[in-house]
Design a protein around this motif. Structure first.
Motif, PDB file in Angstrom:
ATOM      1  N   SER A   1      27.446 -78.911  33.099  1.00  0.00           N
ATOM      2  CA  SER A   1      28.864 -78.183  33.405  1.00  0.00           C
ATOM      3  C   SER A   1      29.985 -78.860  33.177  1.00  0.00           C
ATOM      4  N   LEU A   2      30.099 -79.941  34.042  1.00  0.00           N
ATOM      5  CA  LEU A   2      31.397 -80.718  33.806  1.00  0.00           C
ATOM      6  C   LEU A   2      31.392 -81.648  32.211  1.00  0.00           C
ATOM      7  N   GLU A   3      30.433 -82.335  31.613  1.00  0.00           N
ATOM      8  CA  GLU A   3      29.938 -83.018  30.856  1.00  0.00           C
ATOM      9  C   GLU A   3      30.781 -82.092  29.346  1.00  0.00           C
ATOM     10  N   ARG A   4      30.138 -80.979  29.398  1.00  0.00           N
ATOM     11  CA  ARG A   4      31.250 -79.420  28.661  1.00  0.00           C
ATOM     12  C   ARG A   4      32.222 -79.911  28.792  1.00  0.00           C
ATOM     13  N   LEU A   5      33.224 -79.774  29.726  1.00  0.00           N
ATOM     14  CA  LEU A   5      34.432 -79.513  30.980  1.00  0.00           C
ATOM     15  C   LEU A   5      34.813 -80.631  30.030  1.00  0.00           C
ATOM     16  N   LEU A   6      34.722 -82.185  29.938  1.00  0.00           N
ATOM     17  CA  LEU A   6      35.067 -83.483  30.526  1.00  0.00           C
ATOM     18  C   LEU A   6      34.907 -84.468  28.927  1.00  0.00           C
TER      19      LEU A   6
ATOM     20  N   ASN B   1      41.521 -78.481  26.034  1.00  0.00           N
ATOM     21  CA  ASN B   1      41.203 -76.765  25.030  1.00  0.00           C
ATOM     22  C   ASN B   1      41.091 -77.025  24.148  1.00  0.00           C
ATOM     23  N   ASP B   2      40.698 -75.772  23.561  1.00  0.00           N
ATOM     24  CA  ASP B   2      40.039 -75.278  22.669  1.00  0.00           C
ATOM     25  C   ASP B   2      40.563 -76.094  21.210  1.00  0.00           C
ATOM     26  N   GLU B   3      42.227 -76.094  21.427  1.00  0.00           N
ATOM     27  CA  GLU B   3      42.979 -76.388  20.165  1.00  0.00           C
ATOM     28  C   GLU B   3      42.837 -78.310  20.678  1.00  0.00           C
ATOM     29  N   GLY B   4      42.297 -79.089  20.934  1.00  0.00           N
ATOM     30  CA  GLY B   4      42.085 -80.230  21.082  1.00  0.00           C
ATOM     31  C   GLY B   4      43.264 -80.404  22.142  1.00  0.00           C
ATOM     32  N   GLY B   5      44.151 -79.820  22.904  1.00  0.00           N
ATOM     33  CA  GLY B   5      45.466 -80.150  24.361  1.00  0.00           C
ATOM     34  C   GLY B   5      45.171 -80.820  25.159  1.00  0.00           C
ATOM     35  N   VAL B   6      45.302 -81.227  25.561  1.00  0.00           N
ATOM     36  CA  VAL B   6      45.181 -82.095  27.312  1.00  0.00           C
ATOM     37  C   VAL B   6      45.292 -80.963  28.521  1.00  0.00           C
ATOM     38  N   VAL B   7      44.230 -79.934  28.763  1.00  0.00           N
ATOM     39  CA  VAL B   7      44.398 -78.898  30.433  1.00  0.00           C
ATOM     40  C   VAL B   7      45.069 -80.020  31.648  1.00  0.00           C
ATOM     41  N   ASP B   8      44.192 -81.213  31.889  1.00  0.00           N
ATOM     42  CA  ASP B   8      44.385 -82.549  32.607  1.00  0.00           C
ATOM     43  C   ASP B   8      44.116 -83.333  32.951  1.00  0.00           C
ATOM     44  N   ASP B   9      44.101 -84.586  32.975  1.00  0.00           N
ATOM     45  CA  ASP B   9      43.821 -85.992  33.063  1.00  0.00           C
ATOM     46  C   ASP B   9      43.363 -85.713  34.532  1.00  0.00           C
ATOM     47  N   VAL B  10      42.450 -86.372  34.782  1.00  0.00           N
ATOM     48  CA  VAL B  10      41.042 -86.389  36.339  1.00  0.00           C
ATOM     49  C   VAL B  10      40.648 -87.646  36.377  1.00  0.00           C
ATOM     50  N   THR B  11      40.671 -87.607  37.591  1.00  0.00           N
ATOM     51  CA  THR B  11      39.602 -88.675  37.808  1.00  0.00           C
ATOM     52  C   THR B  11      38.045 -87.858  38.420  1.00  0.00           C
ATOM     53  N   VAL B  12      36.972 -88.383  38.562  1.00  0.00           N
ATOM     54  CA  VAL B  12      35.641 -87.754  38.296  1.00  0.00           C
ATOM     55  C   VAL B  12      35.188 -88.809  39.342  1.00  0.00           C
ATOM     56  N   TYR B  13      34.807 -88.198  40.757  1.00  0.00           N
ATOM     57  CA  TYR B  13      33.642 -88.763  41.458  1.00  0.00           C
ATOM     58  C   TYR B  13      32.304 -88.224  41.599  1.00  0.00           C
ATOM     59  N   ARG B  14      31.379 -88.866  41.459  1.00  0.00           N
ATOM     60  CA  ARG B  14      30.183 -88.527  41.588  1.00  0.00           C
ATOM     61  C   ARG B  14      29.441 -88.654  42.679  1.00  0.00           C
ATOM     62  N   ARG B  15      29.679 -88.260  43.682  1.00  0.00           N
ATOM     63  CA  ARG B  15      29.309 -88.160  44.618  1.00  0.00           C
ATOM     64  C   ARG B  15      27.636 -88.356  45.107  1.00  0.00           C
ATOM     65  N   ASP B  16      26.922 -87.470  44.506  1.00  0.00           N
ATOM     66  CA  ASP B  16      25.110 -87.197  44.933  1.00  0.00           C
ATOM     67  C   ASP B  16      24.945 -86.889  43.193  1.00  0.00           C
ATOM     68  N   PRO B  17      23.651 -87.062  43.150  1.00  0.00           N
ATOM     69  CA  PRO B  17      23.076 -86.221  41.376  1.00  0.00           C
ATOM     70  C   PRO B  17      24.117 -85.242  41.372  1.00  0.00           C
ATOM     71  N   GLN B  18      23.873 -84.445  42.287  1.00  0.00           N
ATOM     72  CA  GLN B  18      24.375 -83.009  42.165  1.00  0.00           C
ATOM     73  C   GLN B  18      25.621 -82.697  41.948  1.00  0.00           C
ATOM     74  N   SER B  19      26.569 -83.214  42.079  1.00  0.00           N
ATOM     75  CA  SER B  19      27.561 -83.160  43.089  1.00  0.00           C
ATOM     76  C   SER B  19      28.290 -84.117  42.769  1.00  0.00           C
TER      77      SER B  19
ATOM     78  N   GLY C   1      30.427 -82.659  21.998  1.00  0.00           N
ATOM     79  CA  GLY C   1      29.826 -81.852  22.792  1.00  0.00           C
ATOM     80  C   GLY C   1      31.235 -81.520  23.740  1.00  0.00           C
ATOM     81  N   TYR C   2      32.081 -81.859  24.013  1.00  0.00           N
ATOM     82  CA  TYR C   2      33.329 -81.578  25.331  1.00  0.00           C
ATOM     83  C   TYR C   2      33.991 -79.984  24.168  1.00  0.00           C
ATOM     84  N   ILE C   3      34.537 -79.180  25.447  1.00  0.00           N
ATOM     85  CA  ILE C   3      35.703 -79.005  24.540  1.00  0.00           C
ATOM     86  C   ILE C   3      36.872 -78.975  23.771  1.00  0.00           C
ATOM     87  N   GLY C   4      36.960 -78.950  23.160  1.00  0.00           N
ATOM     88  CA  GLY C   4      38.289 -79.745  22.166  1.00  0.00           C
ATOM     89  C   GLY C   4      37.635 -80.677  21.518  1.00  0.00           C
ATOM     90  N   ALA C   5      36.303 -80.778  21.506  1.00  0.00           N
ATOM     91  CA  ALA C   5      36.294 -82.063  20.528  1.00  0.00           C
ATOM     92  C   ALA C   5      35.915 -81.823  19.074  1.00  0.00           C
TER      93      ALA C   5
END
Lengths: 132, 375
Positions: free
Chosen positions: B67-72, B91-109, B266-270
């Motif tokens: 899911s995140l691979e597609r969102l980010l 977003n679908d137009e390529g504009g930025v919904v937000d900029d974030v930091t992504v913390y990989r807590r464990d393989p599925q979280s 492969g991400y939304i808006g690519a």
């Protein structure tokens, strides 16, 4: 009593400017309250020498790190001198707003306007009511 | 405008004499004393920021990474547990919904740290766009966040008991038992200074804030507000949502291509992000300094050869450099043809053209990575 310095020898406006006449010369600046509200002052834009400022109208701009504010004329008059030192050291206004941090020397043209200015006690009261 | 939210530190801010302003729907300290002193403390010693207005969204489950691979815009699969990466949601137009930091807590979280003003829309966006087997928990309201920034941070946190923070590489994180609770600490920040961001339960926030202030005092630590945070991030040329980024600006226009999987897509808006690159109105973000007196604020027009071609997105006096700096958008064509470092233009400030010059960003040199580790 006010937590802000309000010298007895000046008159004040509700836009937080002071005006002081010592004999022939009249100086204008912003009050301790104003500099304290603005925080670190980093830029001042003042009118040209020889131009006119008009009572209650903006004559210049003062900027802190975060904000831009207009400067409002306490009375109408001609600009005789501006504090050139503020170009390089706007922090003088924070350090000594009634002294080295003065903004303008002016020649007031409308003597009657002085009556609308606030005495130190009235400005003290004004600040106390505004802060409530 | 509705009632403003407050962080659990509101009373502490008042007690410390902070001036409070609205930011992202919260009543937050803009400064405790002097913004310039708070800024200098972070560059030279340390500063402590309450950034609990920021949001945290926990995303987990067998489908979370897909899911995140597609969102980010950034890769998530290759992000190792215990590592942080910067990324954007488009977003679908390529504009930025937000900029974030992504913390990989464990393989599925994964935890996303999001901007305060965007918590609700990111939460809704992620829920709408996530694939199957992905659970989403908006932890923002129960999670507090502090940023301890500046070189002395590396001495202050160990003194409080988190000795291992000094072995965290930049963009690495771990959980620590600290302040009587579990604290996630990352070697990250938004100041261009070495330091840490701490995530902890709201209930522990006040005691943690006071403990850090006390331990930091001998090191010259000051509580610091959003005013210093803004001048610090600008010196580091870090974008701020609502200034350099918004839902009509692509990450590539903002100069953030290194956080975008351009080949993989492969991400939304690519497709829209790449399509914008070939359009005549594509823009480029440039860093500049004013060479005449003045301060270029957000919204000031940029003049090139006298003609308005763009707009300033952020501007402030740089406390470290002692001169006014800023960021702004100009047409990509101009940036490429004679608009490189050293190019001279003007910014219109209160009706007057004030001379400016394109400079390298970041304005203040990057964090010394060696100093950021135990050397």
């Amino acid at each position: 009593m006010s937590e802000y310095t309000i010298p007895d020898d000046s008159l004040y406006t509700e836009q937080d400017e002071w005006i002081r006449s010592d004999g022939a010369r009249t100086f204008v600046g912003i009050t301790d309250y104003a500099q304290s509200q603005l925080g670190d002052i980093v830029f001042v834009e003042l009118p040209a020498v020889g131009s006119m400022i008009n009572k209650d109208e903006p004559y210049g701009v003062i900027e802190s790190v975060k904000a831009v504010s207009d400067l409002f004329a306490p009375v109408t008059g001609e600009v005789i001198a501006i504090n050139e030192e503020l170009n390089d050291a706007p922090e003088r206004i924070n350090e000594d707003c009634y002294g080295d941090g003065w903004l303008l020397e002016i020649a007031p043209t409308e003597d009657s306007e002085r009556e609308a200015l606030l005495e130190p006690s009235a400005y003290t009261k004004f600040l106390a009511e505004r802060d409530e | 405008m509705g009632a403003l939210a407050r962080t659990p530190l509101y009373d502490v801010h008042r007690e410390l004499g902070a001036r409070l302003v609205e930011f992202g729907g919260f009543e937050m300290p803009v400064q405790y004393g002097s913004i310039l002193k708070e800024h200098a403390a972070v560059r030279e010693q340390a500063g402590l920021f309450d950034v609990s207005h920021m949001g945290q969204i926990e995303i987990s489950g067998p489908g979370a990474i897909a899911s995140l691979e597609r969102l980010l815009t950034c890769r998530v699969e290759t992000l190792e547990p215990g590592r942080v990466r910067y990324g954007l949601l488009c977003n679908d137009e390529g504009g930025v919904v937000d900029d974030v930091t992504v913390y990989r807590r464990d393989p599925q979280s994964v935890m996303l740290c999001v901007n305060a003003s965007n918590v609700a829309r990111v939460d809704a966006w992620v829920r709408d766009k996530a694939g199957p087997e992905t659970s989403i928990d908006n932890a923002s309201e129960r999670t507090g966040m502090l940023a301890l920034q500046g070189p002395a941070s590396l001495e202050i946190l160990p003194a409080l008991g988190a000795k291992e923070v000094t072995s965290l590489a930049r963009f690495q994180f771990a959980d620590f038992d600290l302040f009587g609770t579990r604290v996630t600490i990352s070697s990250t920040g938004y100041t261009g200074a070495p330091g840490f961001e701490l995530y902890l339960p709201n209930a522990a926030l006040v005691s943690a804030f006071r403990a850090i202030l006390e331990a930091g005092e001998p090191h010259g630590l000051l509580p610091a507000g959003l005013g210093a945070r803004d001048t610090l991030r600008l010196e580091a040329a870090l974008p701020l949502y609502g200034h350099e980024l918004d839902d009509t600006t692509t990450p590539l226009e903002a100069g953030l291509g290194r956080f975008v999987k351009r080949k993989r897509g492969g991400y939304i808006g690519a497709q829209a992000v790449e399509a914008r690159e070939t359009q005549p109105d594509v823009r480029a973000l440039v860093g500049f300094e004013l060479t005449e007196r003045g301060i270029a604020r957000q919204g000031a027009p940029i003049l090139w050869d006298g003609a308005p071609v763009g707009v300033v997105t952020s501007g402030a006096p740089s406390p470290t450099l002692g001169k006014p700096i800023g960021l702004g958008y100009v047409p990509r064509r101009i940036a490429h043809e004679g608009g490189g470092v050293g190019a001279v233009f003007a910014v219109k400030i209160r009706g007057k053209a004030v001379a400016a010059r394109v400079v390298e960003t970041p304005f203040v040199s990057k964090i010394d990575r060696k100093a950021d580790r135990k050397s």
